[in-house]
Scaffold this motif. Structure first.
Motif, short mmCIF file in Angstrom:
data_model
loop_
_atom_site.label_atom_id
_atom_site.label_comp_id
_atom_site.label_asym_id
_atom_site.label_seq_id
_atom_site.Cartn_x
_atom_site.Cartn_y
_atom_site.Cartn_z
N ALA A 124 0.84 -1.19 0.00
CA ALA A 124 0.00 0.00 0.00
C ALA A 124 0.88 1.24 0.00
CB ALA A 124 -0.90 0.01 1.23
N PRO A 125 0.58 2.21 -0.88
CA PRO A 125 1.39 3.44 -0.90
C PRO A 125 1.21 4.26 0.37
CG PRO A 125 -0.48 3.62 -2.38
CD PRO A 125 -0.47 2.21 -1.90
N TRP A 126 2.24 5.00 0.72
CA TRP A 126 2.20 5.91 1.86
C TRP A 126 2.14 7.35 1.35
CZ3 TRP A 126 5.96 4.46 6.43
CH2 TRP A 126 5.71 3.14 6.85
N LEU A 127 1.15 8.09 1.82
CA LEU A 127 1.07 9.53 1.60
C LEU A 127 1.48 10.17 2.93
CD1 LEU A 127 -2.35 9.66 -0.28
CD2 LEU A 127 -0.05 9.54 -1.27
N ALA A 128 2.63 10.81 2.96
CA ALA A 128 3.27 11.16 4.22
C ALA A 128 3.27 12.66 4.45
CB ALA A 128 4.71 10.64 4.24
N VAL A 129 3.16 13.05 5.72
CA VAL A 129 3.09 14.46 6.11
C VAL A 129 4.03 14.71 7.28
CG1 VAL A 129 1.62 16.31 6.98
CG2 VAL A 129 0.68 14.62 5.38
N THR A 130 4.80 15.80 7.18
CA THR A 130 5.56 16.28 8.31
C THR A 130 5.50 17.80 8.33
OG1 THR A 130 7.61 15.97 9.58
CG2 THR A 130 7.85 16.48 7.23
N GLY A 131 6.16 18.41 9.29
CA GLY A 131 6.14 19.85 9.48
C GLY A 131 6.22 20.16 10.96
N THR A 132 6.53 21.38 11.28
CA THR A 132 6.61 21.75 12.69
C THR A 132 5.22 21.73 13.31
OG1 THR A 132 8.54 23.13 12.22
CG2 THR A 132 7.41 23.51 14.30
N ASN A 133 4.21 22.19 12.57
CA ASN A 133 2.85 22.22 13.09
C ASN A 133 1.85 21.80 12.02
OD1 ASN A 133 3.26 23.46 15.81
ND2 ASN A 133 4.16 25.07 14.56
N GLY A 134 0.71 21.29 12.47
CA GLY A 134 -0.38 20.94 11.58
C GLY A 134 -0.37 19.52 11.06
N LYS A 135 0.61 18.70 11.47
CA LYS A 135 0.74 17.35 10.92
C LYS A 135 -0.50 16.49 11.19
CE LYS A 135 4.51 16.46 13.28
NZ LYS A 135 4.77 17.78 13.88
N THR A 136 -0.90 16.44 12.45
CA THR A 136 -2.00 15.56 12.82
C THR A 136 -3.28 15.96 12.11
OG1 THR A 136 -1.03 15.08 14.99
CG2 THR A 136 -3.39 14.72 14.75
N THR A 137 -3.60 17.24 12.12
CA THR A 137 -4.82 17.71 11.46
C THR A 137 -4.79 17.37 9.97
OG1 THR A 137 -5.13 19.50 13.04
CG2 THR A 137 -6.19 19.74 10.91
N THR A 138 -3.66 17.62 9.32
CA THR A 138 -3.56 17.37 7.88
C THR A 138 -3.71 15.89 7.56
OG1 THR A 138 -2.15 19.31 7.64
CG2 THR A 138 -2.11 17.71 5.84
N VAL A 139 -3.07 15.04 8.34
CA VAL A 139 -3.16 13.60 8.10
C VAL A 139 -4.59 13.11 8.33
CG1 VAL A 139 -2.50 11.39 9.12
CG2 VAL A 139 -0.75 13.00 8.43
N GLN A 140 -5.24 13.63 9.34
CA GLN A 140 -6.63 13.21 9.58
C GLN A 140 -7.56 13.72 8.48
OE1 GLN A 140 -7.02 14.74 13.59
NE2 GLN A 140 -6.69 12.73 14.47
N MET A 141 -7.33 14.93 8.00
CA MET A 141 -8.09 15.42 6.84
C MET A 141 -7.85 14.51 5.63
SD MET A 141 -7.47 19.52 6.85
CE MET A 141 -8.41 20.66 7.88
N LEU A 142 -6.60 14.15 5.40
CA LEU A 142 -6.26 13.29 4.27
C LEU A 142 -6.96 11.94 4.39
CD1 LEU A 142 -4.64 12.57 1.75
CD2 LEU A 142 -2.66 12.10 3.25
N ALA A 143 -6.95 11.35 5.57
CA ALA A 143 -7.62 10.06 5.77
C ALA A 143 -9.11 10.19 5.52
CB ALA A 143 -7.35 9.54 7.18
N SER A 144 -9.70 11.31 5.95
CA SER A 144 -11.12 11.54 5.72
C SER A 144 -11.43 11.64 4.22
CB SER A 144 -11.57 12.81 6.44
OG SER A 144 -12.96 13.02 6.32
#
Length: 483
Positions: A124-144
């Motif tokens: 399964a491909p990984w769509l990955a997110v990092t950054g100093t801030n906003g990581k969790t919100t962005t990943v949860q938006m992406l999953a949604s």
């Protein structure tokens, strides 16, 4: 220290492996490795009762545990799997480097244990997110968004499902939305996401990384080997610089996101609409509408940027615009992230306890005006001049809390000398302290103001964690409303 990314395949049966750390990720790694037949030893410098209880559970599975010793390398060790928080200069890793023993994190282990999907023959491909801030919100938006597109997915990594559990799940995922910290990226030398985003870069965890350059370099690892898109923040040139330095697959594109009208190959906002000009035919002339700013919850500027980054990764994976809109509408943010608690006597009270550094606090402060700001705690080596200077015109007043409040007070004296400042009583903690803090903030606020808990600091000097800090703030606000 560096690891050798060429050491990809290891037979785990009877392999002597050390797991560093008896926290959540360490326990997960130890269980998985033991299940693969490895001879596992867990080491941890602590020795409290909680650790002893965790050790007993692992020992029942045949895992050896050494408490009170996190420095020495057991004889014969062939691999170390470390918990994310263990710093690179730890004595254990120095001994490993001297012995030629590779060090992986839990993300690296998960990456190497991926299973091929029956439909494609590829993991399964990984769509990955990092950054100093906003990581969790962005990943949860992406999953949604991915869920709205009909994909079996999960938000994993630093959030939601354990990344090891996800790759070993009995029912495989189609695609994973992966949040990665700088710690995890440091210990993941062979990671190659399908597409990835760096949301922003600001000084954080410099005591662990040693310098801003080293911190940025570890964040930049997320772009290595990207296949379709390296997503970066148009408002943060440092993220674009990381894209330029990355070694990616041929054909991989740089895709920017920002709050203005997008140029070709970017994502942005036009007349209140979220717009894609990257993954459309003839992007020089065309654009795809993905939704509106009202579809983003909450529609604060930095959160709209998070939504655009999530949309860019989803579109890179082939998600249709309709699913982006539906996914954003279905998304609900976690607690303590710009959460409006209540309006009391025409004053709004907002909990952004998750703003534990200056970059996060700046984004929160930019979303409101006028503000009574509750700030302070453990500064983690941060400075506050830029934060205060940028927010000064929005401030009605400030309530200072916590151990390192003097750093913020001095910045206020330099850049906002006319803003009223009240310091909370020292020595108080928990609910008693927060009740007084909220009452003090209320005394400074006027009709139409926002009392904003965005401390720009860690919480552990006064509270168990940022979650408790936010929960107690909400409770104190409700008490104020009932009083």
């Amino acid at each position: 220290m560096t690891n050798n990314p060429q050491v990809i395949k290891l037979e785990f049966a009877d392999l002597p492996v050390v797991v560093a750390g008896l926290g959540v990720s360490g326990i997960s790694a130890a269980r998985v490795l033991r299940g693969l037949g490895a001879a596992v030893t867990v080491v941890d410098g602590g020795s409290g009762e909680g650790l002893k209880a965790r050790a007993a559970e692992l020992e029942a599975l045949g895992v050896a545990v050494r408490l009170g010793d996190g420095a020495s390398l057991p004889e014969g060790t062939r691999l170390i799997v470390t918990s994310p928080g263990w710093a690179p200069d730890s004595a254990l890793f120095a001994a490993a480097e001297a012995a030629g023993v590779p060090v992986w994190g839990d993300v690296e282990l998960a990456w190497r244990l991926r299973k091929p999907l029956p439909a494609t023959g590829e993991p399964a491909p990984w769509l990955a997110v990092t950054g100093t801030n906003g990581k969790t919100t962005t990943v949860q938006m992406l999953a949604s968004i991915l869920t709205a597109a009909g994909k079996r997915t999960a938000a994993v990594g630093n959030v939601g499902v354990s990344v090891l559990d996800a790759v070993l799940a009995e029912e495989p995922y189609d695609v994973l939305a992966v949040e990665l910290s700088s710690y995890q990226l440091h210990w993941a030398p062979s990671l190659r996401p399908y597409s990835a985003a760096v949301l922003n870069l600001a000084p954080d965890h410099l005591d662990w990384h040693g310098s801003m350059e080293a911190y940025a370099a570890d964040k930049g690892r997320i772009y290595e080997g990207n296949v379709v898109a390296c997503v970066y923040n148009l408002a943060d040139p440092a993220t674009e610089a990381l894209v330029r330095e990355a070694d990616v697959e041929e054909g991989c594109r740089a895709v920017g996101f920002g709050l203005g009208a997008p140029s070709p190959s970017n994502f942005g906002v036009v007349d209140g609409l979220l717009v894609d000009r990257a993954f459309v035919e003839d992007r020089a002339k065309n654009a795809a509408e993905l939704g509106s700013v009202e579809d983003v919850n909450p529609p604060a500027p930095h959160n709209i940027a998070n939504a655009l980054a999530a949309a860019a990764l989803a579109r890179a994976y082939g998600v249709e615009p309709k699913a982006v809109r539906e996914g954003l509408r279905a998304f609900r943010p976690d607690a303590h992230r710009i959460a409006e608690v209540a309006t009391v006597r025409e004053v709004a009270y907002v909990d952004d306890s998750k703003a534990t550094n200056t970059h996060a606090a700046a984004a929160s402060l930019a979303a409101f005006r006028p503000i009574v700001w509750i700030a302070g705690g453990l500064a983690k080596g941060a400075t506050f001049d830029d934060l205060v200077q940028g927010a000064a015109e929005r401030l009605r007043g400030v309530v200072l809390i916590g151990q390192d409040r003097a750093l913020i007070r001095e910045a206020l004296e330099r850049h906002a000398p006319d803003v009223p400042v009240i310091e909370a009583a020292e020595g108080q903690t928990g609910a008693v302290a927060m009740a007084e803090i909220v009452r003090t903030a209320a005394s400074l606020a006027r009709s139409g103001d926002t009392v904003l808990l965005a401390p720009a600091c860690a919480s552990m000097d006064m509270f168990t964690n940022y979650g408790e800090r936010g929960d107690l703030f909400a409770a104190a606000v409700r008490e104020l409303a009932n009083g």
